[in-house]
Motif scaffolding. Structure first.
Motif, PDB file in Angstrom:
ATOM      1  N   ALA A 103       0.819  -1.211   0.000  1.00 43.11           N
ATOM      2  CA  ALA A 103       0.000   0.000   0.000  1.00 43.11           C
ATOM      3  C   ALA A 103       0.858   1.269   0.000  1.00 43.11           C
ATOM      4  O   ALA A 103       0.321   2.376   0.046  1.00 43.11           O
ATOM      5  CB  ALA A 103      -0.938  -0.006   1.207  1.00 43.11           C
ATOM      6  N   GLY A 104       2.178   1.098  -0.001  1.00 46.95           N
ATOM      7  CA  GLY A 104       3.075   2.247  -0.040  1.00 46.95           C
ATOM      8  C   GLY A 104       3.357   2.854   1.324  1.00 46.95           C
ATOM      9  O   GLY A 104       3.849   3.981   1.407  1.00 46.95           O
ATOM     10  N   LEU A 105       3.065   2.120   2.388  1.00 46.45           N
ATOM     11  CA  LEU A 105       3.287   2.640   3.734  1.00 46.45           C
ATOM     12  C   LEU A 105       4.642   2.198   4.262  1.00 46.45           C
ATOM     13  O   LEU A 105       5.114   1.102   3.950  1.00 46.45           O
ATOM     14  CB  LEU A 105       2.184   2.154   4.681  1.00 46.45           C
ATOM     15  CG  LEU A 105       0.752   2.547   4.310  1.00 46.45           C
ATOM     16  CD1 LEU A 105      -0.242   1.906   5.272  1.00 46.45           C
ATOM     17  CD2 LEU A 105       0.604   4.061   4.290  1.00 46.45           C
ATOM     18  N   ASP A 106       5.248   3.028   5.089  1.00 43.90           N
ATOM     19  CA  ASP A 106       6.533   2.674   5.701  1.00 43.90           C
ATOM     20  C   ASP A 106       6.367   2.317   7.170  1.00 43.90           C
ATOM     21  O   ASP A 106       7.310   2.381   7.950  1.00 43.90           O
ATOM     22  CB  ASP A 106       7.547   3.810   5.526  1.00 43.90           C
ATOM     23  CG  ASP A 106       7.130   5.098   6.216  1.00 43.90           C
ATOM     24  OD1 ASP A 106       5.961   5.196   6.661  1.00 43.90           O
ATOM     25  OD2 ASP A 106       7.975   6.016   6.314  1.00 43.90           O
ATOM     26  N   TYR A 107       5.147   1.937   7.561  1.00 45.16           N
ATOM     27  CA  TYR A 107       4.843   1.582   8.945  1.00 45.16           C
ATOM     28  C   TYR A 107       3.747   0.525   8.962  1.00 45.16           C
ATOM     29  O   TYR A 107       3.070   0.298   7.977  1.00 45.16           O
ATOM     30  CB  TYR A 107       4.408   2.809   9.749  1.00 45.16           C
ATOM     31  CG  TYR A 107       3.177   3.495   9.185  1.00 45.16           C
ATOM     32  CD1 TYR A 107       1.896   3.065   9.507  1.00 45.16           C
ATOM     33  CD2 TYR A 107       3.311   4.571   8.304  1.00 45.16           C
ATOM     34  CE1 TYR A 107       0.772   3.683   8.974  1.00 45.16           C
ATOM     35  CE2 TYR A 107       2.194   5.201   7.776  1.00 45.16           C
ATOM     36  CZ  TYR A 107       0.934   4.753   8.114  1.00 45.16           C
ATOM     37  OH  TYR A 107      -0.183   5.360   7.586  1.00 45.16           O
ATOM     38  N   ASN A 108       3.591  -0.105  10.122  1.00 36.62           N
ATOM     39  CA  ASN A 108       2.552  -1.101  10.322  1.00 36.62           C
ATOM     40  C   ASN A 108       1.236  -0.359  10.569  1.00 36.62           C
ATOM     41  O   ASN A 108       1.064   0.290  11.603  1.00 36.62           O
ATOM     42  CB  ASN A 108       2.904  -1.989  11.521  1.00 36.62           C
ATOM     43  CG  ASN A 108       1.904  -3.097  11.747  1.00 36.62           C
ATOM     44  OD1 ASN A 108       0.697  -2.881  11.712  1.00 36.62           O
ATOM     45  ND2 ASN A 108       2.416  -4.291  11.993  1.00 36.62           N
ATOM     46  N   ALA A 109       0.338  -0.452   9.618  1.00 35.87           N
ATOM     47  CA  ALA A 109      -0.928   0.286   9.692  1.00 35.87           C
ATOM     48  C   ALA A 109      -1.857  -0.243  10.781  1.00 35.87           C
ATOM     49  O   ALA A 109      -2.822   0.425  11.146  1.00 35.87           O
ATOM     50  CB  ALA A 109      -1.640   0.234   8.339  1.00 35.87           C
ATOM     51  N   GLU A 110      -1.543  -1.393  11.317  1.00 40.09           N
ATOM     52  CA  GLU A 110      -2.365  -1.960  12.394  1.00 40.09           C
ATOM     53  C   GLU A 110      -1.901  -1.482  13.763  1.00 40.09           C
ATOM     54  O   GLU A 110      -2.720  -1.234  14.639  1.00 40.09           O
ATOM     55  CB  GLU A 110      -2.312  -3.495  12.322  1.00 40.09           C
ATOM     56  CG  GLU A 110      -3.291  -4.208  13.214  1.00 40.09           C
ATOM     57  CD  GLU A 110      -4.745  -3.963  12.830  1.00 40.09           C
ATOM     58  OE1 GLU A 110      -5.586  -3.913  13.749  1.00 40.09           O
ATOM     59  OE2 GLU A 110      -5.047  -3.816  11.630  1.00 40.09           O
ATOM     60  N   THR A 111      -0.607  -1.332  13.956  1.00 40.39           N
ATOM     61  CA  THR A 111      -0.091  -1.035  15.298  1.00 40.39           C
ATOM     62  C   THR A 111       0.320   0.416  15.528  1.00 40.39           C
ATOM     63  O   THR A 111       0.157   0.926  16.637  1.00 40.39           O
ATOM     64  CB  THR A 111       1.106  -1.945  15.622  1.00 40.39           C
ATOM     65  OG1 THR A 111       2.163  -1.689  14.678  1.00 40.39           O
ATOM     66  CG2 THR A 111       0.707  -3.416  15.574  1.00 40.39           C
ATOM     67  N   LEU A 112       0.865   1.094  14.533  1.00 45.04           N
ATOM     68  CA  LEU A 112       1.360   2.455  14.752  1.00 45.04           C
ATOM     69  C   LEU A 112       0.271   3.474  15.067  1.00 45.04           C
ATOM     70  O   LEU A 112       0.444   4.281  15.997  1.00 45.04           O
ATOM     71  CB  LEU A 112       2.183   2.955  13.552  1.00 45.04           C
ATOM     72  CG  LEU A 112       2.635   4.421  13.668  1.00 45.04           C
ATOM     73  CD1 LEU A 112       3.632   4.603  14.799  1.00 45.04           C
ATOM     74  CD2 LEU A 112       3.190   4.922  12.355  1.00 45.04           C
ATOM     75  N   PRO A 113      -0.836   3.508  14.347  1.00 42.22           N
ATOM     76  CA  PRO A 113      -1.777   4.608  14.550  1.00 42.22           C
ATOM     77  C   PRO A 113      -2.248   4.806  15.989  1.00 42.22           C
ATOM     78  O   PRO A 113      -2.264   5.937  16.487  1.00 42.22           O
ATOM     79  CB  PRO A 113      -2.937   4.251  13.616  1.00 42.22           C
ATOM     80  CG  PRO A 113      -2.287   3.483  12.510  1.00 42.22           C
ATOM     81  CD  PRO A 113      -1.243   2.666  13.213  1.00 42.22           C
ATOM     82  N   VAL A 114      -2.606   3.750  16.676  1.00 50.32           N
ATOM     83  CA  VAL A 114      -3.117   3.893  18.041  1.00 50.32           C
ATOM     84  C   VAL A 114      -2.000   4.322  18.989  1.00 50.32           C
ATOM     85  O   VAL A 114      -2.199   5.197  19.843  1.00 50.32           O
ATOM     86  CB  VAL A 114      -3.794   2.587  18.518  1.00 50.32           C
ATOM     87  CG1 VAL A 114      -4.142   2.642  19.983  1.00 50.32           C
ATOM     88  CG2 VAL A 114      -5.045   2.322  17.689  1.00 50.32           C
ATOM     89  N   VAL A 115      -0.817   3.762  18.819  1.00 51.28           N
ATOM     90  CA  VAL A 115       0.326   4.147  19.650  1.00 51.28           C
ATOM     91  C   VAL A 115       0.679   5.611  19.388  1.00 51.28           C
ATOM     92  O   VAL A 115       0.966   6.371  20.325  1.00 51.28           O
ATOM     93  CB  VAL A 115       1.531   3.215  19.377  1.00 51.28           C
ATOM     94  CG1 VAL A 115       2.776   3.693  20.091  1.00 51.28           C
ATOM     95  CG2 VAL A 115       1.199   1.780  19.785  1.00 51.28           C
ATOM     96  N   ALA A 116       0.634   6.019  18.143  1.00 45.70           N
ATOM     97  CA  ALA A 116       0.940   7.410  17.788  1.00 45.70           C
ATOM     98  C   ALA A 116      -0.110   8.360  18.356  1.00 45.70           C
ATOM     99  O   ALA A 116       0.229   9.457  18.815  1.00 45.70           O
ATOM    100  CB  ALA A 116       1.030   7.557  16.268  1.00 45.70           C
ATOM    101  N   LEU A 117      -1.378   7.954  18.344  1.00 44.36           N
ATOM    102  CA  LEU A 117      -2.417   8.790  18.936  1.00 44.36           C
ATOM    103  C   LEU A 117      -2.120   9.018  20.414  1.00 44.36           C
ATOM    104  O   LEU A 117      -2.165  10.156  20.900  1.00 44.36           O
ATOM    105  CB  LEU A 117      -3.796   8.148  18.766  1.00 44.36           C
ATOM    106  CG  LEU A 117      -4.946   8.865  19.481  1.00 44.36           C
ATOM    107  CD1 LEU A 117      -5.135  10.271  18.933  1.00 44.36           C
ATOM    108  CD2 LEU A 117      -6.232   8.048  19.365  1.00 44.36           C
ATOM    109  N   ALA A 118      -1.791   7.959  21.132  1.00 45.38           N
ATOM    110  CA  ALA A 118      -1.488   8.090  22.560  1.00 45.38           C
ATOM    111  C   ALA A 118      -0.274   8.990  22.780  1.00 45.38           C
ATOM    112  O   ALA A 118      -0.246   9.786  23.727  1.00 45.38           O
ATOM    113  CB  ALA A 118      -1.258   6.714  23.180  1.00 45.38           C
ATOM    114  N   ALA A 119       0.699   8.909  21.907  1.00 45.83           N
ATOM    115  CA  ALA A 119       1.910   9.716  22.051  1.00 45.83           C
ATOM    116  C   ALA A 119       1.684  11.186  21.699  1.00 45.83           C
ATOM    117  O   ALA A 119       2.341  12.061  22.257  1.00 45.83           O
ATOM    118  CB  ALA A 119       3.017   9.137  21.169  1.00 45.83           C
ATOM    119  N   CYS A 120       0.754  11.454  20.799  1.00 47.19           N
ATOM    120  CA  CYS A 120       0.580  12.812  20.269  1.00 47.19           C
ATOM    121  C   CYS A 120      -0.599  13.574  20.844  1.00 47.19           C
ATOM    122  O   CYS A 120      -0.646  14.805  20.737  1.00 47.19           O
ATOM    123  CB  CYS A 120       0.438  12.758  18.753  1.00 47.19           C
ATOM    124  SG  CYS A 120       1.905  12.146  17.913  1.00 47.19           S
ATOM    125  N   CYS A 121      -1.558  12.899  21.410  1.00 44.19           N
ATOM    126  CA  CYS A 121      -2.742  13.586  21.921  1.00 44.19           C
ATOM    127  C   CYS A 121      -2.410  14.175  23.291  1.00 44.19           C
ATOM    128  O   CYS A 121      -2.220  13.446  24.258  1.00 44.19           O
ATOM    129  CB  CYS A 121      -3.936  12.633  22.016  1.00 44.19           C
ATOM    130  SG  CYS A 121      -5.483  13.510  22.324  1.00 44.19           S
TER     131      CYS A 121
END
Length: 169
Positions: A103-121
């Protein structure tokens, strides 16, 4: 000449806010009232001088009440981008799966988003477990996509200086 220590002292990272109404049942209530309002507007009016606007006015007042309830149930999620190295390290911890790479992503689309939300919110603050619960139990797909897109923007975009609004009035 600019002193780099002044730059460090005054810099803030890209911060964005995502307002989400988390009382989704009110959307259906609003839409039902809008259908009723349209039907009332389509009815032929009586020939009386007072007109026949009582029904439309009553529905409009109900709609305003629902709109106010929706507004009262908006939660603003304040997202702050991470420093470059911290973001790239976070992404590196979530290596892409084959389907992510396809899909052209350089990250795991299943695991990164939720961890990133917790880190950035930064408001409301949340743990990874709370972020998972928010995504899995509370948000719709559309709300989640809006929040995740904002996390990506806060970490991958620069600050855009808006054009003046004073000349557009």
């Amino acid at each position: 000449m600019t002193d780099i220590n002044d730059v460090f002292a005054n810099a803030t990272r890209v911060t964005k806010t995502v307002p989400l109404c988390l009382k989704g049942d009110l959307q259906a209530e609003w839409e039902d009232l809008e259908r009723q309002r349209q039907a009332a507007l389509a009815k032929p009016r009586s020939d009386s001088l007072a007109g026949d606007n009582g029904e439309v006015r009553a529905i409009t007042e109900l709609m305003e009440s629902v709109r106010e309830q929706m507004e009262a149930n908006v939660v603003p999620f304040r997202i702050e981008g991470l420093p470059k190295r911290k973001w790239s390290n976070l992404v590196a911890q979530h290596k892409p799966r084959p389907q992510d790479e396809e899909a052209g992503l350089d990250y795991n689309a299943e695991t990164l988003p939720v961890v990133a939300l917790a880190a950035c919110c930064v408001d409301p603050k949340m743990s990874v477990e709370q972020a998972e619960r928010l995504v899995d139990e509370t948000l719709t797909q559309g709300q989640w996509e809006q929040l995740w897109w904002t996390v990506l923007q806060a970490n991958n975009k620069k600050v855009d200086i808006p054009k003046s609004v004073s000349g557009s009035a």
